[in-house]
Write a protein that holds these residues in place. Structure first.
Motif, short mmCIF file in Angstrom:
data_model
loop_
_atom_site.label_atom_id
_atom_site.label_comp_id
_atom_site.label_asym_id
_atom_site.label_seq_id
_atom_site.Cartn_x
_atom_site.Cartn_y
_atom_site.Cartn_z
N ASP A 180 -2.66 8.66 -18.06
CA ASP A 180 -2.38 7.96 -19.31
C ASP A 180 -0.91 8.07 -19.71
O ASP A 180 -0.51 7.66 -20.79
N GLY A 181 -0.10 8.68 -18.87
CA GLY A 181 1.33 8.73 -19.12
C GLY A 181 1.75 9.92 -19.97
O GLY A 181 2.93 10.17 -20.15
N ARG A 182 0.77 10.71 -20.56
CA ARG A 182 1.15 11.87 -21.39
C ARG A 182 1.34 13.10 -20.51
O ARG A 182 0.70 13.23 -19.46
N PRO A 183 2.20 14.03 -20.93
CA PRO A 183 2.40 15.24 -20.14
C PRO A 183 1.12 16.03 -20.02
O PRO A 183 0.32 16.08 -20.95
N VAL A 184 0.92 16.60 -18.89
CA VAL A 184 -0.25 17.43 -18.68
C VAL A 184 0.03 18.81 -19.24
O VAL A 184 1.10 19.39 -18.99
N ALA A 185 -0.91 19.33 -20.04
CA ALA A 185 -0.69 20.64 -20.63
C ALA A 185 -0.71 21.72 -19.55
O ALA A 185 -1.61 21.76 -18.72
N ALA A 186 0.31 22.54 -19.57
CA ALA A 186 0.36 23.61 -18.59
C ALA A 186 -0.15 24.89 -19.23
O ALA A 186 -0.09 25.06 -20.45
N GLY A 187 -0.67 25.76 -18.47
CA GLY A 187 -1.16 27.03 -19.00
C GLY A 187 0.00 27.88 -19.53
O GLY A 187 1.04 27.95 -18.89
N TRP A 240 4.54 10.24 -6.71
CA TRP A 240 5.70 10.56 -7.54
C TRP A 240 5.24 10.95 -8.96
O TRP A 240 5.76 11.90 -9.55
N ARG A 241 4.23 10.22 -9.43
CA ARG A 241 3.75 10.52 -10.79
C ARG A 241 3.07 11.89 -10.85
O ARG A 241 3.22 12.61 -11.81
N ARG A 242 2.34 12.20 -9.77
CA ARG A 242 1.71 13.53 -9.75
C ARG A 242 2.78 14.62 -9.71
O ARG A 242 2.71 15.61 -10.40
N ALA A 243 3.81 14.38 -8.89
CA ALA A 243 4.85 15.39 -8.73
C ALA A 243 5.65 15.57 -10.02
O ALA A 243 6.13 16.66 -10.31
N SER A 244 5.78 14.51 -10.82
CA SER A 244 6.58 14.61 -12.04
C SER A 244 5.75 15.11 -13.22
O SER A 244 6.22 15.13 -14.35
N GLY A 245 4.48 15.46 -12.96
CA GLY A 245 3.65 16.07 -14.00
C GLY A 245 3.10 15.09 -14.99
O GLY A 245 2.80 15.46 -16.13
N SER A 246 2.94 13.89 -14.67
CA SER A 246 2.39 12.89 -15.59
C SER A 246 0.94 12.62 -15.25
O SER A 246 0.57 12.58 -14.07
N ILE A 252 0.84 -1.20 0.00
CA ILE A 252 0.00 0.00 0.00
C ILE A 252 0.88 1.26 0.00
O ILE A 252 0.64 2.21 -0.75
N ALA A 253 1.91 1.24 0.82
CA ALA A 253 2.81 2.40 0.90
C ALA A 253 3.49 2.63 -0.45
O ALA A 253 3.64 3.77 -0.90
N LEU A 254 3.87 1.54 -1.11
CA LEU A 254 4.53 1.65 -2.42
C LEU A 254 3.56 2.24 -3.44
O LEU A 254 3.94 3.12 -4.24
N ALA A 255 2.31 1.78 -3.41
CA ALA A 255 1.30 2.28 -4.35
C ALA A 255 1.07 3.78 -4.16
O ALA A 255 1.05 4.55 -5.12
N PHE A 256 0.95 4.19 -2.89
CA PHE A 256 0.79 5.63 -2.61
C PHE A 256 2.01 6.41 -3.07
O PHE A 256 1.90 7.50 -3.63
#
Lengths: 162, 161
Positions: free
Chosen positions: B136-143, B127-133, B118-122
């Protein structure tokens, strides 16, 4: 991580033991008597000097010290003294055979699980602890006792000459 | 062959059958149900702190002799283990029992594995949120600022799309 560390500390605390020191109260667990006649403990001998002798039937030095212990017991049993044998981590049948073979007349308890040995912090057999009438450890040795040790070191305490 | 001989043979056969039948239970009672080698791999030498099958100390020899005696008496593996526990306590068993506090030896690793998963999943999700992904693995468009937007339009204008 904290849980793992906690478990490790608990494991060490529950398995580690330190030898009982001179002047400390002698641990006094209740154990089954070796002859199968109920339970016994050191507390039954409160008011007496008690030489707590940890031994096992498979231990060669225990065989060597047994005659000296029995002789000392016979010399001093009329006073306030007894040897209390603790057959430790041994098969009870083997222990009884040992006691019969060496004609040991002093009381014997069976510490098959080694609980009492653990509480005294022994590291092997034989080990001996002299407990005074108030239940404090007054003398100890890791290893077998000899006739000389009994006469020179134990007898003066038991006989009130020291 | 006379009738008398046939009758004698029949009686003898019946007697032999009865003797054989009476011998079977006796032999069965003393038939080993387990072996010293099987049990010594599953119990400890309490003094040595190792599996009995690896121990050669005097105490281990006594324990092995005790087990062999019970094996020869036809006792089952569980009966022999029970006899060993009666002599030496639970610590003689190489595997913890599945009851009481000993049960924690089985439960704690499972719980620790689940907590770690569970800790690994969190951790991975964070980490994925922090790296901007995105999921679906594509970069999130920034304003884009007005200046960047103008520069982007200028760059795109150079290409014949």
């Amino acid at each position: 991580m904290l849980a793992v560390v906690g478990l490790l500390v608990f494991g060490l605390a529950s398995h580690g033991s330190s030898r009982v020191q001179l002047g400390e109260a002698a641990p006094d667990p209740t154990l089954p008597k070796l002859d199968g006649g109920g339970d016994g403990s050191l507390a039954e001998h409160r008011g007496e000097w008690v030489l707590v002798n940890f031994w096992a039937s498979w231990c060669d030095p225990c065989k060597e010290e047994a005659p000296a212990l029995e002789q000392f017991q016979r010399q001093h049993e009329s006073g306030d003294f007894t040897v209390l044998g603790i057959d430790s981590r041994d098969l009870s049948g083997d222990g009884r055979a040992f006691a019969r073979k060496h004609e040991l007349s002093y009381p014997q308890l069976h510490d098959g699980e080694g609980d009492m040995a653990h509480e005294y912090g022994t590291t092997g057999v034989p080990e001996n602890f002299l407990v005074d009438p108030k239940g404090k450890v007054r003398w100890l040795t890791a290893g077998p006792v000899t006739e000389e040790m009994l006469n020179d070191q134990i007898a003066p305490l038991v006989e009130g000459k020291s | 062959m006379s009738a008398r001989t046939i009758r004698a043979l029949a009686i003898a056969s019946a007697a032999l059958a009865l003797m054989a039948a009476s011998l079977v239970p006796a032999a069965g009672a003393a038939t080993p149900q387990t072996s010293l080698s099987e049990i010594s791999g599953e119990v400890m030498c309490p003094v040595c702190g190792t599996l009995l099958e690896l121990a050669e100390s005097p105490q281990a020899q006594r324990e092995k002799a005790f087990i062999q005696r019970l094996v020869d008496e036809g006792r089952s593996k569980q009966e022999i283990k029970d006899a060993l526990v009666a002599e030496y306590g639970d610590e003689v068993l190489a595997l913890p029992q599945d009851s009481g506090f000993s049960l924690s030896a089985y439960v704690v690793p499972i719980v620790a594995f689940i907590v770690a998963a569970i800790a690994l999943a969190f951790g991975v999700a964070k980490w994925r949120r922090a790296s901007g992904s995105g999921d679906d693995g594509r970069p999130v468009a920034a304003g884009l600022s007005a200046e960047d937007s103008a520069r982007l339009d200028e760059d795109l204008g150079r290409y014949d799309l």
